[in-house]
Design a protein around this motif. Structure first.
Motif, PDB file in Angstrom:
ATOM      1  N   UNK A 191       0.838  -1.190   0.000  1.00 45.23           N
ATOM      2  CA  UNK A 191       0.000   0.000   0.000  1.00 45.23           C
ATOM      3  C   UNK A 191       0.876   1.245   0.000  1.00 45.23           C
ATOM      4  N   UNK A 192       0.542   2.190  -0.868  1.00 44.44           N
ATOM      5  CA  UNK A 192       1.276   3.449  -0.955  1.00 44.44           C
ATOM      6  C   UNK A 192       0.585   4.505  -0.106  1.00 44.44           C
ATOM      7  N   UNK A 193       1.285   5.614   0.121  1.00 46.69           N
ATOM      8  CA  UNK A 193       0.722   6.703   0.898  1.00 46.69           C
ATOM      9  C   UNK A 193      -0.585   7.200   0.313  1.00 46.69           C
ATOM     10  N   UNK A 194      -1.536   7.524   1.168  1.00 46.56           N
ATOM     11  CA  UNK A 194      -2.847   7.974   0.725  1.00 46.56           C
ATOM     12  C   UNK A 194      -3.883   6.881   0.666  1.00 46.56           C
ATOM     13  N   UNK A 195      -3.476   5.633   0.876  1.00 49.68           N
ATOM     14  CA  UNK A 195      -4.428   4.522   0.896  1.00 49.68           C
ATOM     15  C   UNK A 195      -5.250   4.595   2.187  1.00 49.68           C
ATOM     16  N   UNK A 196      -6.558   4.405   2.069  1.00 54.92           N
ATOM     17  CA  UNK A 196      -7.433   4.407   3.240  1.00 54.92           C
ATOM     18  C   UNK A 196      -8.098   3.065   3.471  1.00 54.92           C
ATOM     19  N   UNK A 197      -8.092   2.183   2.479  1.00 51.24           N
ATOM     20  CA  UNK A 197      -8.654   0.842   2.649  1.00 51.24           C
ATOM     21  C   UNK A 197      -7.672  -0.029   3.424  1.00 51.24           C
ATOM     22  N   UNK A 198      -8.137  -1.129   3.958  1.00 48.09           N
ATOM     23  CA  UNK A 198      -7.267  -2.101   4.619  1.00 48.09           C
ATOM     24  C   UNK A 198      -7.662  -3.496   4.189  1.00 48.09           C
ATOM     25  N   UNK A 241      -3.979  -5.032 -14.006  1.00 52.28           N
ATOM     26  CA  UNK A 241      -3.902  -4.909 -12.553  1.00 52.28           C
ATOM     27  C   UNK A 241      -5.285  -5.139 -11.967  1.00 52.28           C
ATOM     28  N   UNK A 242      -5.325  -5.692 -10.765  1.00 54.80           N
ATOM     29  CA  UNK A 242      -6.595  -6.020 -10.101  1.00 54.80           C
ATOM     30  C   UNK A 242      -6.481  -5.734  -8.610  1.00 54.80           C
ATOM     31  N   UNK A 243      -7.637  -5.531  -7.976  1.00 52.28           N
ATOM     32  CA  UNK A 243      -7.686  -5.577  -6.521  1.00 52.28           C
ATOM     33  C   UNK A 243      -7.512  -7.026  -6.071  1.00 52.28           C
ATOM     34  N   UNK A 244      -6.883  -7.211  -4.914  1.00 54.75           N
ATOM     35  CA  UNK A 244      -6.797  -8.546  -4.339  1.00 54.75           C
ATOM     36  C   UNK A 244      -7.014  -8.446  -2.835  1.00 54.75           C
ATOM     37  N   UNK A 245      -7.830  -9.340  -2.320  1.00 53.15           N
ATOM     38  CA  UNK A 245      -8.066  -9.402  -0.867  1.00 53.15           C
ATOM     39  C   UNK A 245      -6.869 -10.099  -0.226  1.00 53.15           C
ATOM     40  N   UNK A 246      -6.243  -9.439   0.765  1.00 51.60           N
ATOM     41  CA  UNK A 246      -5.021  -9.982   1.366  1.00 51.60           C
ATOM     42  C   UNK A 246      -5.174 -10.333   2.834  1.00 51.60           C
ATOM     43  N   UNK A 247      -6.257  -9.915   3.474  1.00 50.88           N
ATOM     44  CA  UNK A 247      -6.456 -10.188   4.901  1.00 50.88           C
ATOM     45  C   UNK A 247      -7.891 -10.621   5.154  1.00 50.88           C
ATOM     46  N   UNK A 248      -8.079 -11.316   6.259  1.00 53.35           N
ATOM     47  CA  UNK A 248      -9.426 -11.779   6.609  1.00 53.35           C
ATOM     48  C   UNK A 248     -10.350 -10.622   6.946  1.00 53.35           C
ATOM     49  N   UNK A 249      -9.780  -9.552   7.497  1.00 52.41           N
ATOM     50  CA  UNK A 249     -10.560  -8.351   7.800  1.00 52.41           C
ATOM     51  C   UNK A 249     -10.198  -7.278   6.784  1.00 52.41           C
ATOM     52  N   UNK A 250     -11.216  -6.727   6.127  1.00 52.08           N
ATOM     53  CA  UNK A 250     -10.984  -5.702   5.118  1.00 52.08           C
ATOM     54  C   UNK A 250     -11.999  -4.580   5.288  1.00 52.08           C
ATOM     55  N   UNK A 251     -11.553  -3.369   5.021  1.00 53.63           N
ATOM     56  CA  UNK A 251     -12.433  -2.205   5.081  1.00 53.63           C
ATOM     57  C   UNK A 251     -12.332  -1.447   3.775  1.00 53.63           C
ATOM     58  N   UNK A 252     -13.420  -0.814   3.334  1.00 53.97           N
ATOM     59  CA  UNK A 252     -13.410  -0.098   2.054  1.00 53.97           C
ATOM     60  C   UNK A 252     -12.620   1.193   2.136  1.00 53.97           C
ATOM     61  N   UNK A 253     -12.324   1.761   0.994  1.00 49.97           N
ATOM     62  CA  UNK A 253     -11.564   3.007   0.924  1.00 49.97           C
ATOM     63  C   UNK A 253     -10.766   3.064  -0.357  1.00 49.97           C
ATOM     64  N   UNK A 254      -9.738   3.860  -0.335  1.00 52.53           N
ATOM     65  CA  UNK A 254      -8.867   4.034  -1.496  1.00 52.53           C
ATOM     66  C   UNK A 254      -7.643   3.136  -1.371  1.00 52.53           C
ATOM     67  N   UNK A 255      -7.283   2.485  -2.464  1.00 49.53           N
ATOM     68  CA  UNK A 255      -6.114   1.612  -2.502  1.00 49.53           C
ATOM     69  C   UNK A 255      -5.132   2.195  -3.506  1.00 49.53           C
ATOM     70  N   UNK A 256      -3.888   2.409  -3.068  1.00 48.39           N
ATOM     71  CA  UNK A 256      -2.864   2.936  -3.955  1.00 48.39           C
ATOM     72  C   UNK A 256      -1.619   2.064  -3.875  1.00 48.39           C
ATOM     73  N   UNK A 257      -0.955   1.895  -4.994  1.00 45.81           N
ATOM     74  CA  UNK A 257       0.299   1.160  -5.068  1.00 45.81           C
ATOM     75  C   UNK A 257       1.122   1.678  -6.220  1.00 45.81           C
ATOM     76  N   UNK A 258       2.394   1.373  -6.229  1.00 45.00           N
ATOM     77  CA  UNK A 258       3.261   1.856  -7.304  1.00 45.00           C
ATOM     78  C   UNK A 258       4.392   0.869  -7.530  1.00 45.00           C
ATOM     79  N   UNK A 259       4.923   0.871  -8.733  1.00 44.87           N
ATOM     80  CA  UNK A 259       6.110   0.057  -9.033  1.00 44.87           C
ATOM     81  C   UNK A 259       6.969   0.834 -10.002  1.00 44.87           C
ATOM     82  N   UNK A 260       8.244   0.520 -10.009  1.00 44.27           N
ATOM     83  CA  UNK A 260       9.166   1.109 -10.985  1.00 44.27           C
ATOM     84  C   UNK A 260       9.457   0.081 -12.065  1.00 44.27           C
ATOM     85  N   UNK A 261       9.754   0.593 -13.236  1.00 39.00           N
ATOM     86  CA  UNK A 261      10.133  -0.244 -14.374  1.00 39.00           C
ATOM     87  C   UNK A 261      11.563   0.145 -14.742  1.00 39.00           C
ATOM     88  N   UNK A 262      12.507  -0.738 -14.514  1.00 39.54           N
ATOM     89  CA  UNK A 262      13.903  -0.453 -14.847  1.00 39.54           C
ATOM     90  C   UNK A 262      14.316  -1.286 -16.046  1.00 39.54           C
TER      91      UNK A 262
END
Length: 312
Positions: free
Chosen positions: A241-248, A287-308
């Motif tokens: 999760x990147x900065x600004x994400x509010x979902x869990x 790219x897709x959302x993926x559930x990673x924990x048994x407990x999840x809450x809605x919100x904004x999801x942000x992520x980033x990657x670099x391409x070298x």
């Protein structure tokens, strides 16, 4: 009023360009230890004008190669500038026999200079070639002495005989590199109940990585995907999760067009590149959302990657 299960999640996935010049050369480990080995040992075509500190090439040796065991413990490391020069001292970075190119050895991801020390080697050691700011004139990496060793590594498992590493190969400078434009990929808003259990995915969005204006002359061009925040263990293709994400409990997974997790932290050949032609290339992804924990809450999801990009 919507229930928690009906609330919406949204995401922004950013794929910025990281114009790193890094050649990945993987080593297949033999079944028995070898005392004297060569790193690289091939024709290396690399950009002529590369910023000081850029990694140009990587070569790996497994613990099995070093000491004949799945894990080793170091006794000492000796470094030899220019393949046989006087000891390199505590500075991990030493010059090679080619102007503009230096080298260093990493153990468990950390670079070391000459010293006595005890560190367990739990993964392959890495030998890197780096640009050091001098003019890249090309030439042979082979050292200037009769026994052109750049590194000697002794282990507690084999204290009487050092694992000696020579550098081999002819470096040919090439003018120019490819470019990878930065981009932002927005996933569609998705109801959280579509991600009912851990591992479930939803909200797939297609995109492509564009690798543009590759010059002629390289033997191979590759690209490496690196999640910002690091690779998550046992979670292939998943971005922290990147900065600004509010979902869990929900992250973003990068995938190939068949929906399989993308390979991270490994150089992948750009299909279609030809040494005599060059050109531009598009790599389809999604790219897709993926559930990673048994407990999840809605919100904004942000992520980033670099391409070298890597060249050889």
């Amino acid at each position: 009023m919507k229930t928690a299960a009906e609330r919406i999640i949204s995401a922004i996935f950013i794929a910025p360009q990281l114009c790193v010049v890094a050649l990945m050369t993987l080593t297949v480990s033999p079944s028995a230890r070898a005392a004297n080995v060569d790193a690289f040992g091939q024709e290396l075509s690399i950009p002529r004008n590369s910023a000081a500190g850029n990694i140009l090439a990587r070569h790996y040796f497994t613990p099995m190669q070093i000491c004949g065991e799945s894990k080793c413990t170091t006794n000492y490391l000796a470094t030899y500038p220019n393949g046989g020069g006087s000891g390199g001292g505590s500075n991990p970075l030493i010059t090679t026999n080619v102007s503009g190119i230096s080298t260093r050895l990493l153990i468990n991801g950390r670079a070391y200079g000459s010293q006595q020390f005890s560190v367990e080697i739990s993964r392959p050691i890495e030998v890197q070639l780096l640009s050091d700011g001098r003019a890249n004139l090309g030439g042979s990496l082979a050292g200037e002495h009769l026994h052109p060793f750049y590194f000697g590594l002794a282990t507690k498992e084999s204290p009487a005989e050092a694992f000696r590493i020579s550098l081999r190969g002819i470096i040919t400078p090439i003018d120019g590199t490819c470019s990878v434009p930065s981009q932002t990929v927005k996933l569609p808003k998705t109801l959280i109940y579509h991600l009912a259990q851990v591992g479930s995915t939803a909200g797939t969005q297609s995109f492509q990585i564009n690798i543009n204006n590759c010059p002629r002359g390289y033997n191979r061009i590759g690209y490496t995907l690196d999640p910002v925040g690091g690779v998550i263990a046992n979670s292939p293709g998943v971005l922290p999760l990147a900065g600004g994400s509010t979902a869990s409990g929900i992250k973003i997974r990068v995938e190939n067009t068949q929906g399989a997790p993308a390979t991270m932290d490994t150089s992948i050949t750009v299909d279609g590149y030809r040494k005599a032609v060059g050109g531009s290339f598009a790599i389809p992804m999604q790219a897709s959302y993926i559930r990673t924990d048994t407990v999840a809450t809605p919100g904004t999801v942000k992520g980033a990657m670099t391409v070298s990009l890597d060249y050889r």
